[in-house]
Motif scaffolding. Sequence first.
Motif, PDB file in Angstrom:
ATOM      1  N   SER A   1       0.333  11.145 -14.928  1.00 27.67           N
ATOM      2  CA  SER A   1      -0.428  11.441 -16.141  1.00 27.67           C
ATOM      3  C   SER A   1      -0.367  12.895 -16.579  1.00 27.67           C
ATOM      4  CB  SER A   1      -1.884  11.024 -15.961  1.00 27.67           C
ATOM      5  OG  SER A   1      -2.013   9.623 -16.000  1.00 27.67           O
ATOM      6  N   ALA A   2       0.186  13.777 -15.748  1.00 27.69           N
ATOM      7  CA  ALA A   2       0.365  15.159 -16.200  1.00 27.69           C
ATOM      8  C   ALA A   2       1.391  15.259 -17.322  1.00 27.69           C
ATOM      9  CB  ALA A   2       0.783  16.045 -15.022  1.00 27.69           C
ATOM     10  N   SER A   3       2.126  14.161 -17.594  1.00 25.82           N
ATOM     11  CA  SER A   3       3.071  14.135 -18.716  1.00 25.82           C
ATOM     12  C   SER A   3       2.395  13.838 -20.049  1.00 25.82           C
ATOM     13  CB  SER A   3       4.150  13.073 -18.474  1.00 25.82           C
ATOM     14  OG  SER A   3       4.950  13.377 -17.361  1.00 25.82           O
ATOM     15  N   LYS A   4       1.151  13.430 -20.030  1.00 24.12           N
ATOM     16  CA  LYS A   4       0.509  12.949 -21.259  1.00 24.12           C
ATOM     17  C   LYS A   4       0.469  13.977 -22.394  1.00 24.12           C
ATOM     18  CE  LYS A   4      -2.223   9.228 -19.265  1.00 24.12           C
ATOM     19  NZ  LYS A   4      -3.553   8.777 -18.802  1.00 24.12           N
ATOM     20  N   PRO A   5       0.257  15.269 -22.131  1.00 21.24           N
ATOM     21  CA  PRO A   5       0.278  16.204 -23.263  1.00 21.24           C
ATOM     22  C   PRO A   5       1.620  16.210 -23.999  1.00 21.24           C
ATOM     23  CG  PRO A   5      -0.768  17.221 -21.371  1.00 21.24           C
ATOM     24  CD  PRO A   5      -0.181  15.933 -20.883  1.00 21.24           C
ATOM     25  N   MET A   6       2.728  16.109 -23.264  1.00 21.93           N
ATOM     26  CA  MET A   6       4.034  16.069 -23.914  1.00 21.93           C
ATOM     27  C   MET A   6       4.239  14.756 -24.656  1.00 21.93           C
ATOM     28  SD  MET A   6       3.978  18.166 -21.199  1.00 21.93           S
ATOM     29  CE  MET A   6       4.611  17.347 -19.727  1.00 21.93           C
ATOM     30  N   GLN A   7       3.723  13.665 -24.094  1.00 25.62           N
ATOM     31  CA  GLN A   7       3.817  12.392 -24.793  1.00 25.62           C
ATOM     32  C   GLN A   7       3.003  12.423 -26.084  1.00 25.62           C
ATOM     33  OE1 GLN A   7       2.553  10.092 -21.326  1.00 25.62           O
ATOM     34  NE2 GLN A   7       4.555   9.101 -21.259  1.00 25.62           N
ATOM     35  N   ALA A   8       1.856  13.093 -26.052  1.00 23.59           N
ATOM     36  CA  ALA A   8       1.052  13.228 -27.270  1.00 23.59           C
ATOM     37  C   ALA A   8       1.814  14.013 -28.333  1.00 23.59           C
ATOM     38  CB  ALA A   8      -0.272  13.910 -26.952  1.00 23.59           C
ATOM     39  N   ILE A   9       2.548  15.034 -27.916  1.00 24.04           N
ATOM     40  CA  ILE A   9       3.387  15.786 -28.860  1.00 24.04           C
ATOM     41  C   ILE A   9       4.386  14.850 -29.531  1.00 24.04           C
ATOM     42  CG2 ILE A   9       5.247  17.498 -28.996  1.00 24.04           C
ATOM     43  CD1 ILE A   9       3.723  19.085 -26.830  1.00 24.04           C
ATOM     44  N   GLY A  10       5.012  13.989 -28.738  1.00 17.24           N
ATOM     45  CA  GLY A  10       5.961  13.042 -29.303  1.00 17.24           C
ATOM     46  C   GLY A  10       5.318  12.110 -30.310  1.00 17.24           C
ATOM     47  N   MET A  11       4.096  11.662 -30.020  1.00 13.78           N
ATOM     48  CA  MET A  11       3.401  10.778 -30.949  1.00 13.78           C
ATOM     49  C   MET A  11       3.146  11.479 -32.281  1.00 13.78           C
ATOM     50  SD  MET A  11       0.546   8.913 -28.546  1.00 13.78           S
ATOM     51  CE  MET A  11       0.802   8.883 -26.768  1.00 13.78           C
ATOM     52  N   LEU A  12       2.654  12.705 -32.213  1.00 19.29           N
ATOM     53  CA  LEU A  12       2.354  13.439 -33.447  1.00 19.29           C
ATOM     54  C   LEU A  12       3.625  13.712 -34.236  1.00 19.29           C
ATOM     55  CD1 LEU A  12      -0.296  15.942 -32.063  1.00 19.29           C
ATOM     56  CD2 LEU A  12      -0.718  13.943 -33.496  1.00 19.29           C
ATOM     57  N   ARG A  13       4.697  14.029 -33.563  1.00 20.50           N
ATOM     58  CA  ARG A  13       5.965  14.257 -34.255  1.00 20.50           C
ATOM     59  C   ARG A  13       6.488  12.993 -34.922  1.00 20.50           C
ATOM     60  NH1 ARG A  13       9.678  17.975 -30.182  1.00 20.50           N
ATOM     61  NH2 ARG A  13       8.788  20.005 -30.761  1.00 20.50           N
ATOM     62  N   ALA A  14       6.170  11.848 -34.332  1.00 16.06           N
ATOM     63  CA  ALA A  14       6.665  10.578 -34.880  1.00 16.06           C
ATOM     64  C   ALA A  14       5.827  10.063 -36.037  1.00 16.06           C
ATOM     65  CB  ALA A  14       6.721   9.528 -33.774  1.00 16.06           C
ATOM     66  N   GLY A  15       4.739  10.757 -36.364  1.00 16.09           N
ATOM     67  CA  GLY A  15       3.958  10.373 -37.531  1.00 16.09           C
ATOM     68  C   GLY A  15       2.522  10.020 -37.268  1.00 16.09           C
ATOM     69  N   LEU A  16       2.085  10.058 -35.998  1.00 11.91           N
ATOM     70  CA  LEU A  16       0.675   9.789 -35.712  1.00 11.91           C
ATOM     71  C   LEU A  16      -0.185  10.845 -36.391  1.00 11.91           C
ATOM     72  CD1 LEU A  16      -1.581   8.296 -34.160  1.00 11.91           C
ATOM     73  CD2 LEU A  16      -1.130   9.836 -32.235  1.00 11.91           C
ATOM     74  N   THR A  17      -1.137  10.393 -37.174  1.00  7.88           N
ATOM     75  CA  THR A  17      -2.044  11.302 -37.888  1.00  7.88           C
ATOM     76  C   THR A  17      -3.456  11.074 -37.386  1.00  7.88           C
ATOM     77  OG1 THR A  17      -0.644  11.264 -39.865  1.00  7.88           O
ATOM     78  CG2 THR A  17      -2.916  12.031 -40.130  1.00  7.88           C
ATOM     79  N   LEU A  18      -4.021  12.103 -36.779  1.00  7.91           N
ATOM     80  CA  LEU A  18      -5.385  12.052 -36.266  1.00  7.91           C
ATOM     81  C   LEU A  18      -6.158  13.202 -36.894  1.00  7.91           C
ATOM     82  CD1 LEU A  18      -4.558  11.383 -32.507  1.00  7.91           C
ATOM     83  CD2 LEU A  18      -5.363   9.709 -34.184  1.00  7.91           C
ATOM     84  N   THR A  19      -7.160  12.880 -37.680  1.00  8.66           N
ATOM     85  CA  THR A  19      -7.893  13.923 -38.387  1.00  8.66           C
ATOM     86  C   THR A  19      -8.840  14.683 -37.488  1.00  8.66           C
ATOM     87  OG1 THR A  19      -9.558  12.311 -39.060  1.00  8.66           O
ATOM     88  CG2 THR A  19      -7.728  12.685 -40.576  1.00  8.66           C
ATOM     89  N   GLU A  20      -9.240  14.061 -36.370  1.00  8.74           N
ATOM     90  CA  GLU A  20     -10.185  14.694 -35.463  1.00  8.74           C
ATOM     91  C   GLU A  20      -9.453  15.217 -34.224  1.00  8.74           C
ATOM     92  OE1 GLU A  20     -13.345  15.236 -35.899  1.00  8.74           O
ATOM     93  OE2 GLU A  20     -13.481  14.171 -37.822  1.00  8.74           O
TER      94      GLU A  20
END
Length: 319
Positions: free
Chosen positions: A52-71
């Motif tokens: 799970s220490a990889s999760k911050p990098m995976q989150a970066i990938g999600m945001l780059r792919a178009g995930l939009t989170l306003t909060e």
Amino acid sequence: MGKTYEGGVPLAEVVRSEFVEGIHRGSVVVLDAAGATVAGAGDVTSPIFPRSASKPMQAIGMLRAGLTLTEPADVALVSASHAGEQFHLERVAALLHGAGLDESALHCPPDLPFGDDARVAVLRAGGGPTRIQMNCSGKHSGMLLTCLAAGWPLDRYWRPEHPLQQVLRAAVEEFTGEEAAAVGVDGCGAPVLAVSLTGLAGAFRRLVEGEPGTVERTVADAMRAYPELVGGTRADDTRLMRGVPGLLAKVGAEGVFAAAVPGVGAVALKIDDGAVRARMPVLVSALRRLGVDAPVLAEYAELPQLGGGLPVGAVRAVW
């Protein structure tokens, strides 16, 4: 990078009544603010699963792919290994419901909450395992929402060949600076990529050193602003981020921990036998080599061993 992790060296000892009754072996690396290795022990260049220490990098990938989170709190949640406390579950449910989904869309397996208090509360209430309680449900919710944003199918979103997982792999490889040596199945069913501890520490350093407005800084800032969502009220990474100004931290299963402080450096470690009790004393030792100190580190420097309900020894770093 070597093909096989060779195992580490003695990093921590278990002392009871002034007698050393156990030793935990592992590997640890310390990078300075420029990314140069300033200390290390064991095998820090061969691949391990950061879990799970990889999760911050995976989150970066999600945001780059178009995930939009306003909060920003939701960015922290998709980077999280949450404890299954009520505020975690409510936020995961809100993410899913906002996209027209429910927990049946999650691939992570049904589980009880990871946090002790939350697990006991569920059992006392007569509840049982659910997918949303699994500590990776925030990440899986983020994956589902990313697929919707990018126009990718939700079917088998967890498979390594899915476009989503290809993007997440690219993000992990970019920020660690390494090609994944192996692809495994994590406890939640999603892929986990093998990289070295040096690569993992380097990735965390890049997150905290990112320029404001970059996706990596967005993830790092969200995690540090909402550490209770990343872990839980009593989680080790949560308490460290609350207690050390600027510190970004994330635990991983099997004795993994990574942390970084902007302008100071980064550390990553693995305890070979996966023991949680050895992880924090070794991390404190590593952070102190960078000149990092805070009252919370003193609490973790030696973890007491009890006999008859009283302290009779400690788990402490020997590295």
